[in-house]
Design a protein around this motif. Structure first.
Motif, PDB file in Angstrom:
ATOM      1  N   LEU A   1      12.160  -5.201   5.130  1.00 37.20           N
ATOM      2  CA  LEU A   1      11.410  -6.258   5.785  1.00 37.20           C
ATOM      3  C   LEU A   1      11.841  -7.603   5.220  1.00 37.20           C
ATOM      4  O   LEU A   1      11.963  -7.759   3.996  1.00 37.20           O
TER       5      LEU A   1
ATOM      6  N   GLU B   1      10.895 -11.696   5.376  1.00 40.54           N
ATOM      7  CA  GLU B   1      10.000 -12.759   5.834  1.00 40.54           C
ATOM      8  C   GLU B   1      10.746 -14.072   5.940  1.00 40.54           C
ATOM      9  O   GLU B   1      11.732 -14.315   5.235  1.00 40.54           O
ATOM     10  N   SER B   2      10.231 -14.951   6.774  1.00 42.32           N
ATOM     11  CA  SER B   2      10.738 -16.308   6.881  1.00 42.32           C
ATOM     12  C   SER B   2       9.632 -17.201   7.413  1.00 42.32           C
ATOM     13  O   SER B   2       8.617 -16.713   7.929  1.00 42.32           O
TER      14      SER B   2
ATOM     15  N   SER C   1       7.317 -15.219   9.987  1.00 45.22           N
ATOM     16  CA  SER C   1       7.930 -14.116  10.717  1.00 45.22           C
ATOM     17  C   SER C   1       8.331 -13.029   9.745  1.00 45.22           C
ATOM     18  O   SER C   1       8.662 -13.307   8.591  1.00 45.22           O
ATOM     19  N   CYS C   2       8.316 -11.807  10.233  1.00 44.88           N
ATOM     20  CA  CYS C   2       8.741 -10.672   9.421  1.00 44.88           C
ATOM     21  C   CYS C   2       9.561  -9.752  10.320  1.00 44.88           C
ATOM     22  O   CYS C   2       9.038  -9.189  11.287  1.00 44.88           O
TER      23      CYS C   2
ATOM     24  N   TRP D   1      -0.050  -8.296   6.475  1.00 44.91           N
ATOM     25  CA  TRP D   1       0.303  -9.483   5.695  1.00 44.91           C
ATOM     26  C   TRP D   1      -0.635  -9.548   4.493  1.00 44.91           C
ATOM     27  O   TRP D   1      -1.844  -9.353   4.620  1.00 44.91           O
TER      28      TRP D   1
ATOM     29  N   THR E   1       9.642  -7.551  15.203  1.00 44.55           N
ATOM     30  CA  THR E   1       9.208  -8.717  14.440  1.00 44.55           C
ATOM     31  C   THR E   1       7.709  -8.902  14.559  1.00 44.55           C
ATOM     32  O   THR E   1       7.143  -8.806  15.643  1.00 44.55           O
TER      33      THR E   1
ATOM     34  N   TYR F   1       3.509 -11.948   1.780  1.00 40.71           N
ATOM     35  CA  TYR F   1       4.330 -10.764   1.930  1.00 40.71           C
ATOM     36  C   TYR F   1       3.955 -10.029   3.212  1.00 40.71           C
ATOM     37  O   TYR F   1       2.767  -9.896   3.525  1.00 40.71           O
ATOM     38  N   CYS F   2       4.958  -9.521   3.919  1.00 41.26           N
ATOM     39  CA  CYS F   2       4.654  -8.587   4.997  1.00 41.26           C
ATOM     40  C   CYS F   2       4.879  -7.173   4.480  1.00 41.26           C
ATOM     41  O   CYS F   2       5.645  -6.954   3.529  1.00 41.26           O
TER      42      CYS F   2
ATOM     43  N   TRP G   1       7.722  -3.186   1.777  1.00 39.21           N
ATOM     44  CA  TRP G   1       7.387  -4.593   1.514  1.00 39.21           C
ATOM     45  C   TRP G   1       8.591  -5.494   1.683  1.00 39.21           C
ATOM     46  O   TRP G   1       9.720  -5.093   1.404  1.00 39.21           O
ATOM     47  N   GLY G   2       8.310  -6.725   2.107  1.00 37.51           N
ATOM     48  CA  GLY G   2       9.334  -7.752   2.101  1.00 37.51           C
ATOM     49  C   GLY G   2       9.379  -8.445   0.752  1.00 37.51           C
ATOM     50  O   GLY G   2       8.600  -8.130  -0.157  1.00 37.51           O
TER      51      GLY G   2
ATOM     52  N   THR H   1       7.512 -14.971   0.963  1.00 38.01           N
ATOM     53  CA  THR H   1       7.889 -16.333   1.305  1.00 38.01           C
ATOM     54  C   THR H   1       6.778 -17.266   0.825  1.00 38.01           C
ATOM     55  O   THR H   1       5.590 -16.979   0.998  1.00 38.01           O
TER      56      THR H   1
END
Length: 126
Positions: free
Chosen positions: A4, A6-7, A21-22, A36, A80, A97-98, A116-117, A120
């Motif tokens: 994943l 994120e941004s 976004s994820c 999230w 997404t 975190y996503c 997990w991402g 961000t």
């Protein structure tokens, strides 16, 4: 293994908005839940929102209800998930975190999510 990414984080003034976004690298299971979470240094990771990937009623933490919206694609090749954050407050400052878990049950504890991402940063400050 699901990855994943994120941004969308950044610096915003109180009252402003951001959309996170994820993106999932690939889908390995057909039914899943996206979540999230956020974390401030020195504190435990805190639930923000979750929703099944194909829609349905989302679950929100009380602190973000009516300000944040989680959206997931009903049918999206990129898998997404988004977190629209409005009316941001300084207390919303955290690393976001996503996360993903297989199944249909919405969960609000980090231990229930195996994927997990990297996180961000969101900073709300004037």
């Amino acid at each position: 293994q699901v990855q994943l990414v994120e941004s969308g984080g950044g610096l915003v003034q109180p009252g402003g908005s951001l959309r996170l976004s994820c993106a999932a690298s690939r889908r390995t299971f057909s039914i899943y839940v996206m979540g999230w979470f956020r974390q401030v240094p020195g504190k435990e990771r805190e639930f923000v929102a979750s929703r099944r990937h194909n829609g349905g009623r989302p679950l929100y933490a009380d602190s973000v209800k009516n300000r944040f919206t989680i959206s997931t694609p009903i049918a999206d090749a990129n898998d997404t998930v988004y977190l629209q954050m409005n009316s941001l407050k300084p207390d919303d400052t955290a690393i976001y975190y996503c996360a993903a878990r297989e199944g249909i049950v919405l969960k609000n504890t980090p231990d229930e999510y195996p994927y997990w991402g990297q996180g961000t940063q969101v900073t709300v400050s004037s």
